[in-house]
Design a protein around this motif. Sequence first.
Motif, short mmCIF file in Angstrom:
data_model
loop_
_atom_site.label_atom_id
_atom_site.label_comp_id
_atom_site.label_asym_id
_atom_site.label_seq_id
_atom_site.Cartn_x
_atom_site.Cartn_y
_atom_site.Cartn_z
N THR A 1 -14.94 67.74 -35.41
CA THR A 1 -14.06 68.10 -34.31
C THR A 1 -12.70 67.41 -34.39
N ASP A 2 -12.54 66.41 -35.25
CA ASP A 2 -11.19 65.95 -35.58
C ASP A 2 -10.37 67.14 -36.05
N ASP A 3 -11.00 68.00 -36.86
CA ASP A 3 -10.31 69.18 -37.39
C ASP A 3 -9.91 70.13 -36.27
N PHE A 4 -10.77 70.24 -35.26
CA PHE A 4 -10.49 71.15 -34.14
C PHE A 4 -9.24 70.71 -33.39
N PHE A 5 -9.18 69.43 -33.02
CA PHE A 5 -8.02 68.96 -32.28
C PHE A 5 -6.77 68.94 -33.15
N ALA A 6 -6.94 68.69 -34.44
CA ALA A 6 -5.80 68.76 -35.35
C ALA A 6 -5.28 70.20 -35.44
N ALA A 7 -6.20 71.18 -35.39
CA ALA A 7 -5.79 72.59 -35.44
C ALA A 7 -5.03 72.98 -34.18
N ILE A 8 -5.44 72.45 -33.03
CA ILE A 8 -4.71 72.72 -31.80
C ILE A 8 -3.31 72.10 -31.88
N ARG A 9 -3.24 70.88 -32.39
CA ARG A 9 -1.93 70.25 -32.56
C ARG A 9 -1.07 71.07 -33.52
N ALA A 10 -1.68 71.62 -34.59
CA ALA A 10 -0.94 72.44 -35.55
C ALA A 10 -0.40 73.71 -34.89
N ALA A 11 -1.18 74.28 -33.95
CA ALA A 11 -0.70 75.47 -33.23
C ALA A 11 0.53 75.13 -32.41
N TYR A 12 0.54 73.94 -31.86
CA TYR A 12 1.71 73.49 -31.10
C TYR A 12 2.91 73.29 -32.03
N ASN A 13 2.68 72.64 -33.15
CA ASN A 13 3.78 72.39 -34.09
C ASN A 13 4.32 73.67 -34.70
N ALA A 14 3.46 74.71 -34.79
CA ALA A 14 3.89 75.98 -35.39
C ALA A 14 4.96 76.67 -34.56
N ARG A 15 5.11 76.27 -33.31
CA ARG A 15 6.13 76.89 -32.46
C ARG A 15 7.53 76.72 -33.04
N ALA A 16 7.73 75.66 -33.81
CA ALA A 16 9.05 75.39 -34.36
C ALA A 16 9.47 76.44 -35.39
N SER A 17 8.50 77.06 -36.07
CA SER A 17 8.83 78.00 -37.14
C SER A 17 8.29 79.41 -36.92
N GLN A 18 7.33 79.56 -36.00
CA GLN A 18 6.74 80.87 -35.75
C GLN A 18 6.79 81.15 -34.25
N ALA A 19 7.71 81.99 -33.85
CA ALA A 19 8.01 82.19 -32.44
C ALA A 19 6.80 82.68 -31.64
N GLU A 20 5.89 83.43 -32.29
CA GLU A 20 4.76 83.97 -31.54
C GLU A 20 3.86 82.88 -30.97
N PHE A 21 3.85 81.70 -31.62
CA PHE A 21 3.00 80.61 -31.12
C PHE A 21 3.50 80.04 -29.79
N LYS A 22 4.72 80.38 -29.41
CA LYS A 22 5.23 79.93 -28.12
C LYS A 22 4.51 80.62 -26.97
N ARG A 23 3.78 81.69 -27.27
CA ARG A 23 3.01 82.40 -26.24
C ARG A 23 1.61 81.82 -26.07
N LEU A 24 1.23 80.89 -26.94
CA LEU A 24 -0.14 80.36 -26.94
C LEU A 24 -0.13 78.92 -26.43
N THR A 25 -0.89 78.66 -25.37
CA THR A 25 -0.91 77.34 -24.75
C THR A 25 -2.34 76.85 -24.59
N PHE A 26 -2.60 75.61 -24.97
CA PHE A 26 -3.91 74.99 -24.79
C PHE A 26 -3.83 73.93 -23.69
N ILE A 27 -4.86 73.89 -22.86
CA ILE A 27 -4.99 72.86 -21.84
C ILE A 27 -6.36 72.20 -22.03
N LEU A 28 -6.37 70.91 -22.29
CA LEU A 28 -7.61 70.17 -22.57
C LEU A 28 -8.05 69.40 -21.33
N LEU A 29 -9.37 69.45 -21.07
CA LEU A 29 -9.93 68.73 -19.92
C LEU A 29 -11.16 67.96 -20.35
#
Length: 268
Positions: free
Chosen positions: A130-158
């Motif tokens: 699950t380190d990989d899982f949270f790293a993948a969520i962080r990567a989706a956030y970082n992808a916003r800088a180069s791939q505009a479509e990722f700006k439509r995807l938001t994760f909320i962790l609880l």
Amino acid sequence: MRPADDELFRLALAGEFCNILAARQMGKSSLMVRVANRLREAKVATAILDISILGGDISSPEAWFFGFIDELAIQLGMDEDVDAWWEAHANHNPVQRFSNFLRDVVLVEIQKPIVIFVDEIDSALGIGFTDDFFAAIRAAYNARASQAEFKRLTFILLGVARPADLILDRNRTPYNIGTHIHLSDFTLSELEPFQSVFNTFYPSQGTEIIAWVMDWTNGQPYLTQKLCGELIHNLEKPCTQESVNQTVNRLFFTEEARKESNLRAILD
């Protein structure tokens, strides 16, 4: 409704990743459900994933990541055959398939903002992959800088955790993204709905009853709601400070009450 409701709704609507990391029985799940409903009313595609049901340490990465995207597709009402897609991409490891599914399927099929609530994240802590899982969520956030479509995807962790707990491998970048939403105990003003109910059945006594409740609970969300709920359930009886004290003793201080999992979590 608490201040955190409006704060989380505003941030989620703006596409901000958020973390609601607090002790048990602070109202995280009820906050999530209320905000998710408001987002759906605002035409935002919304999913709630409880990862405690995906499997613990007996679950393989393959099964775990597949389970996540399968449930995600169901929650978002997607048409994709997840089984067929997963098998067609068997040449990639589960983490790659998870990330690619977000990019190539979710963001392609759903052309509006998407908010994914990931609840009970503490149930995944300590599972190797699950380190990989949270790293993948962080990567989706970082992808916003180069791939505009990722700006439509938001994760909320609880969950019951700290951001530093999410990625334990110290050779990796920590989970250092997202806005933290602070959950505090109820204030007197936030208990006005309960006070109104008490005033209806015990005219001019609502403020006094709420004060008796707060003397015991200090606004702790679970304790306060449980006590108020029990008092409302017994409205046909006179409500005095002594009757409130007796209700508190029955709900929280008997040997049987102390076995309740929610109370044990608060004690911990």
